[in-house]
Design an enzyme around this catalytic site. Structure first.
Site, PDB file in Angstrom:
ATOM      1  N   LYS A 121     -17.419 -30.765  -0.928  1.00  0.00           N
ATOM      2  CA  LYS A 121     -16.825 -31.625   0.203  1.00  0.00           C
ATOM      3  C   LYS A 121     -16.920 -33.117   0.019  1.00  0.00           C
ATOM      4  O   LYS A 121     -15.743 -33.994  -0.308  1.00  0.00           O
ATOM      5  CB  LYS A 121     -17.997 -31.232   1.665  1.00  0.00           C
ATOM      6  CG  LYS A 121     -16.921 -32.209   2.890  1.00  0.00           C
ATOM      7  CD  LYS A 121     -17.695 -31.876   3.858  1.00  0.00           C
ATOM      8  CE  LYS A 121     -16.517 -32.688   5.217  1.00  0.00           C
ATOM      9  NZ  LYS A 121     -15.365 -33.360   5.371  1.00  0.00           N
ATOM     10  N   TYR A 153     -29.640 -13.419  -3.035  1.00  0.00           N
ATOM     11  CA  TYR A 153     -28.929 -13.925  -4.836  1.00  0.00           C
ATOM     12  C   TYR A 153     -27.387 -13.454  -4.380  1.00  0.00           C
ATOM     13  O   TYR A 153     -25.730 -13.610  -4.213  1.00  0.00           O
ATOM     14  CB  TYR A 153     -29.890 -13.478  -5.628  1.00  0.00           C
ATOM     15  CG  TYR A 153     -28.806 -13.430  -6.488  1.00  0.00           C
ATOM     16  CD1 TYR A 153     -28.789 -15.264  -7.256  1.00  0.00           C
ATOM     17  CD2 TYR A 153     -27.825 -12.775  -7.607  1.00  0.00           C
ATOM     18  CE1 TYR A 153     -28.131 -14.809  -8.658  1.00  0.00           C
ATOM     19  CE2 TYR A 153     -27.407 -13.023  -8.563  1.00  0.00           C
ATOM     20  CZ  TYR A 153     -27.743 -14.455  -9.282  1.00  0.00           C
ATOM     21  OH  TYR A 153     -26.884 -14.756 -10.864  1.00  0.00           O
ATOM     22  N   LYS A 157     -23.907 -14.936  -3.927  1.00  0.00           N
ATOM     23  CA  LYS A 157     -22.432 -14.943  -4.452  1.00  0.00           C
ATOM     24  C   LYS A 157     -22.007 -14.480  -4.084  1.00  0.00           C
ATOM     25  O   LYS A 157     -20.527 -14.669  -3.846  1.00  0.00           O
ATOM     26  CB  LYS A 157     -22.788 -14.753  -5.422  1.00  0.00           C
ATOM     27  CG  LYS A 157     -24.571 -14.974  -6.872  1.00  0.00           C
ATOM     28  CD  LYS A 157     -23.985 -16.116  -6.988  1.00  0.00           C
ATOM     29  CE  LYS A 157     -25.189 -16.551  -8.280  1.00  0.00           C
ATOM     30  NZ  LYS A 157     -24.586 -17.717  -8.880  1.00  0.00           N
TER      31      LYS A 157
HETATM   32  N1  LIG Z   1     -27.634 -14.803 -17.026  1.00  0.00           N
HETATM   33  C1  LIG Z   1     -26.950 -14.003 -16.340  1.00  0.00           C
HETATM   34  O1  LIG Z   1     -26.696 -13.246 -16.544  1.00  0.00           O
HETATM   35  C2  LIG Z   1     -26.174 -14.076 -14.731  1.00  0.00           C
HETATM   36  C3  LIG Z   1     -25.132 -13.546 -14.879  1.00  0.00           C
HETATM   37  C4  LIG Z   1     -24.384 -13.332 -13.834  1.00  0.00           C
HETATM   38  C5  LIG Z   1     -24.163 -14.578 -13.088  1.00  0.00           C
HETATM   39  N2  LIG Z   1     -25.005 -15.714 -14.012  1.00  0.00           N
HETATM   40  C6  LIG Z   1     -25.120 -17.086 -13.088  1.00  0.00           C
HETATM   41  O2  LIG Z   1     -24.742 -18.023 -13.810  1.00  0.00           O
HETATM   42  C7  LIG Z   1     -25.034 -19.226 -13.926  1.00  0.00           C
HETATM   43  C8  LIG Z   1     -25.801 -19.461 -14.916  1.00  0.00           C
HETATM   44  O3  LIG Z   1     -26.933 -18.621 -15.027  1.00  0.00           O
HETATM   45  P1  LIG Z   1     -28.124 -18.573 -16.019  1.00  0.00           P
HETATM   46  O4  LIG Z   1     -28.733 -17.622 -16.707  1.00  0.00           O
HETATM   47  O5  LIG Z   1     -27.904 -20.079 -16.898  1.00  0.00           O
HETATM   48  O6  LIG Z   1     -29.591 -20.073 -15.162  1.00  0.00           O
HETATM   49  P2  LIG Z   1     -30.809 -20.127 -15.488  1.00  0.00           P
HETATM   50  O7  LIG Z   1     -31.993 -19.851 -14.572  1.00  0.00           O
HETATM   51  O8  LIG Z   1     -31.129 -20.266 -17.052  1.00  0.00           O
HETATM   52  O9  LIG Z   1     -29.970 -21.931 -15.577  1.00  0.00           O
HETATM   53  C9  LIG Z   1     -30.279 -22.599 -14.474  1.00  0.00           C
HETATM   54  C10 LIG Z   1     -30.486 -23.686 -14.234  1.00  0.00           C
HETATM   55  O10 LIG Z   1     -29.929 -23.975 -12.679  1.00  0.00           O
HETATM   56  C11 LIG Z   1     -31.782 -25.298 -12.540  1.00  0.00           C
HETATM   57  N3  LIG Z   1     -32.014 -24.967 -11.120  1.00  0.00           N
HETATM   58  C12 LIG Z   1     -32.303 -24.255 -10.612  1.00  0.00           C
HETATM   59  N4  LIG Z   1     -32.953 -24.293  -9.086  1.00  0.00           N
HETATM   60  C13 LIG Z   1     -31.767 -25.530  -9.188  1.00  0.00           C
HETATM   61  C14 LIG Z   1     -32.436 -26.023  -7.962  1.00  0.00           C
HETATM   62  N5  LIG Z   1     -33.290 -26.041  -6.697  1.00  0.00           N
HETATM   63  N6  LIG Z   1     -32.129 -27.323  -8.066  1.00  0.00           N
HETATM   64  C15 LIG Z   1     -31.319 -27.907  -9.148  1.00  0.00           C
HETATM   65  N7  LIG Z   1     -30.735 -27.380 -10.400  1.00  0.00           N
HETATM   66  C16 LIG Z   1     -31.930 -26.318 -10.703  1.00  0.00           C
HETATM   67  C17 LIG Z   1     -32.676 -24.965 -13.144  1.00  0.00           C
HETATM   68  O11 LIG Z   1     -33.663 -25.756 -13.627  1.00  0.00           O
HETATM   69  C18 LIG Z   1     -32.122 -24.497 -14.719  1.00  0.00           C
HETATM   70  O12 LIG Z   1     -31.647 -25.739 -15.622  1.00  0.00           O
HETATM   71  C19 LIG Z   1     -25.822 -18.977 -12.339  1.00  0.00           C
HETATM   72  O13 LIG Z   1     -24.988 -19.298 -11.229  1.00  0.00           O
HETATM   73  C20 LIG Z   1     -26.178 -17.203 -11.703  1.00  0.00           C
HETATM   74  O14 LIG Z   1     -26.483 -16.798 -10.744  1.00  0.00           O
HETATM   75  C21 LIG Z   1     -25.880 -14.992 -14.232  1.00  0.00           C
END
Ligand SMILES: NC(=O)c1ccc[n+]([C@@H]2O[C@H](COP(=O)([O-])OP(=O)(O)OC[C@H]3O[C@@H](n4cnc5c(N)ncnc54)[C@H](O)[C@@H]3O)[C@@H](O)[C@H]2O)c1
Length: 244
Positions: A121, A153, A157
């Site tokens: 937004k 979650y 999503k």
């Molecule tokens: N890792 C996987 O295999 C996978 C698979 C499918 C989708 N995803 C999606 O990809 C994206 C990145 O995943 P990732 O594995 O790098 O995740 P990660 O947990 O390693 O990193 C996530 C980041 O978000 C930040 N974060 C968490 N809570 C927060 C908050 N309250 N405020 C601000 N920042 C916050 C964390 O500090 C971190 O830097 C996510 O949306 C995840 O759902 C990941």
């Protein structure tokens, strides 16, 4: 085309968001880096500055609506309308229905879905005024299938995919592309370290390998790819499925 343009990336301090932020900065973008881990953001910002970039680290808890609004307002005040917003931050609390609390639910839903709304937004009118832009939400297999112990979650999503479809339709009139992206390969990130099986960890890859898809998405507007779920592969290619 991306040189000198602005990006906003959430969850920029670690994992996939860190890789996307570095890739955007390496392509000459000025990146607003949003994350709760201010200590790691400062390190990333220093790395980008050392390479000649112009980042803006913003420490923010994206589960809090007021903080999220202030963070995106600060990014807009500093850089103006972003070419791309990537809402990548997420939290996965694996708990059964018997264990999960309302506070867990609210925290996850707010980071994934409420923040997507507030951020989108905030950039919507500036993108319209700028003649277009691109919005990307990180989805997951959890955005279209069910997984046990993903009580918040999983619907978070799914919700982000619904918001994407709605805004992609509305964005057509304003030249704004809205898409979801998923990792199309197992990635080595802090989230994966907590949740992957040992077998998956055997073949996880550096998330930096997935970033060409995010550079492609940053260049999109409504005349290009919109309303799709894009799976970013580790060979630098991607698959895109139309969800409209
Ligand atoms: N890792 C996987 O295999 C996978 C698979 C499918 C989708 N995803 C999606 O990809 C994206 C990145 O995943 P990732 O594995 O790098 O995740 P990660 O947990 O390693 O990193 C996530 C980041 O978000 C930040 N974060 C968490 N809570 C927060 C908050 N309250 N405020 C601000 N920042 C916050 C964390 O500090 C971190 O830097 C996510 O949306 C995840 O759902 C990941």
């Amino acid at each position: 085309m991306l040189q000198g343009q602005a990006a906003i990336v959430t969850g920029a301090a670690q994992g996939l968001g860190y890789a996307i932020s570095k890739a955007y900065a390496a392509d000459g973008m000025r990146v607003a880096l949003l994350d709760i881990r201010g200590d790691l953001l400062d390190e990333l910002a220093a790395e980008i500055r050392q390479a000649g970039g112009d980042p803006l680290p913003i420490t923010v808890d994206l589960s809090d609506a007021g903080e999220t609004q202030r963070a995106v307002d600060a990014a807009l005040a500093h850089f103006g309308a972003p070419r791309v917003l990537v809402h990548n931050a997420a939290l996965l609390i694996t708990r059964s229905m018997r264990e999960i609390t309302l506070a867990d639910w609210q925290m996850e839903i707010n980071i994934i879905l409420q923040a997507a709304f507030i951020l989108s937004k905030a950039v919507w009118q500036p993108m319209i005024d700028a003649g277009g832009g691109s919005i990307v939400y990180l989805s997951s297999g959890s955005g279209y299938r069910g997984f046990i112990e993903e009580v918040a979650y999983n619907p978070g999503k799914h919700g982000i995919e619904g918001l994407m479809k709605c805004l992609a339709l509305e964005g057509k009139e304003f030249n704004i592309a809205v898409n979801c992206a998923t990792p199309g390969a197992p990635i080595n990130t802090p989230m994966s370290a907590q949740n992957y099986t040992e077998a998956l960890k055997q073949r996880w890859v550096d998330p930096a390998l997935l970033t060409p898809a995010f550079l492609f998405l940053a260049r999109q507007d409504a005349a290009g790819l919109t309303g799709h779920r894009v799976a970013a592969r580790s060979d630098g290619s991607w698959d895109a499925i139309n969800l409209l």
